[in-house]
Design a protein around this motif. Structure first.
Motif, PDB file in Angstrom:
ATOM      1  N   ILE A 138       2.680  -6.995 -13.275  1.00 29.80           N
ATOM      2  CA  ILE A 138       1.140  -7.165 -13.283  1.00 29.80           C
ATOM      3  C   ILE A 138       0.909  -8.635 -12.762  1.00 29.80           C
ATOM      4  N   THR A 139       1.714  -9.539 -13.049  1.00 32.07           N
ATOM      5  CA  THR A 139       1.625 -10.843 -12.451  1.00 32.07           C
ATOM      6  C   THR A 139       1.736 -11.117 -11.152  1.00 32.07           C
ATOM      7  N   TYR A 140       2.787 -10.374 -10.576  1.00 31.31           N
ATOM      8  CA  TYR A 140       3.030 -10.467  -9.250  1.00 31.31           C
ATOM      9  C   TYR A 140       1.992  -9.793  -8.492  1.00 31.31           C
ATOM     10  N   ALA A 141       1.312  -8.635  -8.958  1.00 28.09           N
ATOM     11  CA  ALA A 141       0.045  -7.932  -8.432  1.00 28.09           C
ATOM     12  C   ALA A 141      -0.876  -8.983  -8.280  1.00 28.09           C
ATOM     13  N   THR A 197      -2.690  -3.027  -0.499  1.00 29.46           N
ATOM     14  CA  THR A 197      -2.783  -1.590  -1.339  1.00 29.46           C
ATOM     15  C   THR A 197      -1.602  -0.810  -1.142  1.00 29.46           C
ATOM     16  N   ASP A 198      -0.759  -0.536   0.139  1.00 26.91           N
ATOM     17  CA  ASP A 198       0.281   0.387   0.022  1.00 26.91           C
ATOM     18  C   ASP A 198       1.405  -0.443  -0.620  1.00 26.91           C
ATOM     19  N   HIS A 199       1.681  -1.510  -0.545  1.00 28.44           N
ATOM     20  CA  HIS A 199       2.630  -2.041  -1.211  1.00 28.44           C
ATOM     21  C   HIS A 199       2.658  -2.026  -2.769  1.00 28.44           C
ATOM     22  N   MET A 200       1.380  -2.314  -3.176  1.00 28.98           N
ATOM     23  CA  MET A 200       1.086  -2.116  -4.835  1.00 28.98           C
ATOM     24  C   MET A 200       1.061  -0.694  -5.229  1.00 28.98           C
ATOM     25  N   THR A 201       0.717   0.088  -4.320  1.00 24.81           N
ATOM     26  CA  THR A 201       0.850   1.566  -4.638  1.00 24.81           C
ATOM     27  C   THR A 201       2.383   1.978  -4.899  1.00 24.81           C
ATOM     28  N   ASP A 202       3.182   1.465  -3.967  1.00 27.95           N
ATOM     29  CA  ASP A 202       4.620   1.801  -4.071  1.00 27.95           C
ATOM     30  C   ASP A 202       4.988   1.310  -5.398  1.00 27.95           C
ATOM     31  N   MET A 203       4.707  -0.039  -5.655  1.00 24.49           N
ATOM     32  CA  MET A 203       5.248  -0.606  -6.773  1.00 24.49           C
ATOM     33  C   MET A 203       4.937   0.004  -8.353  1.00 24.49           C
ATOM     34  N   LEU A 204       3.568   0.573  -8.316  1.00 22.35           N
ATOM     35  CA  LEU A 204       3.250   0.958  -9.396  1.00 22.35           C
ATOM     36  C   LEU A 204       3.551   2.577  -9.636  1.00 22.35           C
ATOM     37  N   SER A 263      -6.356  -5.083   7.879  1.00 21.21           N
ATOM     38  CA  SER A 263      -4.964  -4.802   7.962  1.00 21.21           C
ATOM     39  C   SER A 263      -4.098  -5.684   6.678  1.00 21.21           C
ATOM     40  N   GLU A 264      -4.507  -6.530   6.366  1.00 18.29           N
ATOM     41  CA  GLU A 264      -3.744  -7.156   4.913  1.00 18.29           C
ATOM     42  C   GLU A 264      -4.327  -6.512   3.983  1.00 18.29           C
ATOM     43  N   PRO A 268      -6.144   3.985  -6.417  1.00 16.85           N
ATOM     44  CA  PRO A 268      -4.812   4.491  -7.096  1.00 16.85           C
ATOM     45  C   PRO A 268      -4.442   3.157  -8.009  1.00 16.85           C
ATOM     46  N   GLU A 269      -4.162   1.857  -7.688  1.00 17.94           N
ATOM     47  CA  GLU A 269      -3.816   1.037  -8.411  1.00 17.94           C
ATOM     48  C   GLU A 269      -4.449   0.539  -9.713  1.00 17.94           C
ATOM     49  N   SER A 270      -5.564   0.801  -9.644  1.00 19.81           N
ATOM     50  CA  SER A 270      -6.470   0.603 -10.896  1.00 19.81           C
ATOM     51  C   SER A 270      -6.221   1.653 -11.858  1.00 19.81           C
TER      52      SER A 270
END
Length: 357
Positions: free
Chosen positions: A89-92, A119-126, A113-114, A22-24
Motif C-alpha cells: 500500500i505504501t509503495y502504491a 494501472t497495469d503494474h498495480m493491477t499485477d501487484m494487487l 501512457s504513464e 480494479p485496484e480500488s
C-alpha cells in the motif's frame, strides 16, 4: 506483532470513479477484512483475528491439542502478511503521488501512457497479493506441517545419536569384559605347587640364568682357544698385524703408530666373520695446531665401516677364492684411515706455516 495495518489516506484511495477501478476494489477488500497470520504465527485473512501461537500452546480462539503443543515452532524465513500488505500500500501510494506530481509537465499522450503503465503494474501487484491472501487461509495447516517435519527431523537425529551410542558401547565392551576365573588351574597350582601344562614355546621367551664367574672364565678361555686355533690353522694375517695378543676371549692386533684393534668371534664356525670390539687410532694430530685446526677422528663410524668390510669379505670368500682374506681387507681399510689422518695433519701444519710467513 500489531494487528493494525498502515493505511493510506482515503482521499487518495477513493474518489468519484474509485469503485470502477480494479485496484480500488482490491484495496476495499483489504480494508474490509481482518489481519491473519502467515505460517509463522503472524496475521492473515480469514474473517477473524487469530492471535500469535506460543511455544507451549495457543492463545485466543485457536487452541492446539496436547500433541500439537509438543511440536517445535518453525518460523524461519517467514514475513508477516500484514507487513507485506502495508509495504505494498505504501509503495502504491508513493508511486501514485509521484505520478500526480509529474503528470502536469507531460503531454496528453504521455499522461495516458504513464497512467496506463501505473494501472497495469498495480493491477499485477494487487492480483498477486490477492492470491497470497487466499493462500494464507491455509496458513495454520501449512505451519503444522512444517512443525511436524521439524519434529520428525529432530526424532531422526535422536535415533541416529542413539544408534551411534549403542554401537560405540558395543565396540568398547570387548575391552572391559572380564574372563571367567581359572578355577581348575588354580586348584592344580595350589595342590601341586606348579603348573605342568605350560607350552614349550614359553621357555624360549624366558631369558637363561646368568653365568657364574667360573662359567664366564671357562667361556672366555674356550673362545680364546677357538681364536688361537683359527689363527694357527691358516687364517691369513697381514705382516704389519703379526703383533697380537689373545686373552679374555679377544685378539688384540697392534700396528705401531697406526691403530689398535680388538676382535672376537660370536660363533664357532670357521667361516664366521670377525666381530670388531673396539678400534683405537694411534695417529695423533699436532697439539700445537689451533683448536679449530684439530682433527677429530670418528671412531664409531670407523668401526661400523670396518665391520661391514669384514662381513662382505666373509661372503666373498665363500663365493670365490680370489678375494683377499678378512684381516687383509681390515688392515687395508684401517691403514688408509690412519694415513688420511696423517695427511690432513701435515696439510693443516703447512697451512699454518704459510699463514705465519
Amino acid at each position: 506483532m500489531g494487528h493494525d495495518m498502515q493505511r493510506v489516506p482515503s482521499t487518495t484511495l477513493s474518489g468519484p470513479d474509485s469503485a470502477s477501478r480494479p485496484e480500488s476494489r482490491h484495496l476495499d477488500a483489504m480494508h474490509t477484512t481482518n489481519d491473519q497470520l502467515l505460517p509463522n504465527g503472524t496475521q492473515a485473512y480469514n474473517g477473524e483475528i487469530a492471535e500469535p501461537w506460543t511455544q507451549n500452546g495457543a492463545s485466543g480462539d485457536t487452541n492446539l491439542s496436547g500433541s500439537d503443543a509438543e511440536l517445535p515452532q518453525v518460523d524461519a524465513k517467514m514475513i508477516p502478511l500484514s507487513i507485506t500488505i502495508s509495504r505494498l500500500i505504501t509503495y502504491a501510494y508513493t508511486e501514485l503521488v509521484t505520478l500526480v506530481d509529474t503528470l502536469p509537465a507531460r503531454t496528453d499522450a504521455d499522461r495516458r501512457s504513464e497512467i496506463l503503465k501505473y494501472t497495469d503494474h498495480m493491477t499485477d501487484m494487487l492480483t498477486k497479493l490477492l492470491v497470497l491472501v487466499r493462500w494464507a487461509k491455509h496458513a495454520p495447516q501449512i505451519q503444522k506441517c512444517q512443525n511436524i517435519i521439524a519434529y520428525l527431523d529432530s526424532q531422526n537425529r535422536y535415533f541416529d545419536c542413539a544408534v551411534d551410542s549403542i554401537y560405540a558401547a558395543f565396540m568398547s565392551m570387548p575391552g572391559v569384559r572380564m574372563r571367567n576365573y581359572d578355577v581348575g588351574n588354580a586348584a592344580e597350582i595350589l595342590s601341586t605347587g606348579s603348573y605342568q601344562r605350560l607350552p614349550v614355546a614359553i621357555k624360549r621367551m624366558v631369558p637363561p640364568p646368568k653365568l657364574s664367574k667360573h662359567q664366564v672364565r671357562e667361556t672366555l678361555e674356550a673362545i680364546s682357544g677357538i681364536i688361537r686355533r683359527r689363527i694357527l690353522c691358516g687364517e691369513p694375517v697381514p705382516l704389519a698385524m703379526r703383533r697380537y695378543v689373545i686373552k679374555n676371549g679377544r685378539i688384540v692386533f697392534t700396528v705401531p703408530g697406526e691403530f689398535e684393534a680388538q676382535l672376537t668371534l660370536l660363533q664357532y664356525e670357521d667361516n664366521i666373520p670377525w666381530h670388531i670390539v673396539s678400534v683405537r687410532v694411534l695417529v695423533a694430530g699436532d697439539s700445537l695446531l689451533p683448536s679449530e685446526q684439530q682433527i677429530a677422528v670418528n671412531t664409531r663410524q670407523i668401526v661400523e665401516f670396518a665391520q661391514q668390510i669384514l662381513v662382505g669379505a666373509s661372503t666373498q670368500n665363500q663365493d670365490s677364492s680370489v678375494q683377499p682374506p678378512q684381516l687383509v681387507q681390515l688392515y687395508d681399510f684401517l691403514h688408509q684411515q690412519c694415513f688420511t689422518v696423517l695427511l690432513e695433519t701435515v696439510y693443516k701444519q703447512a697451512s699454518v706455516l704459510r699463514r705465519a710467513r
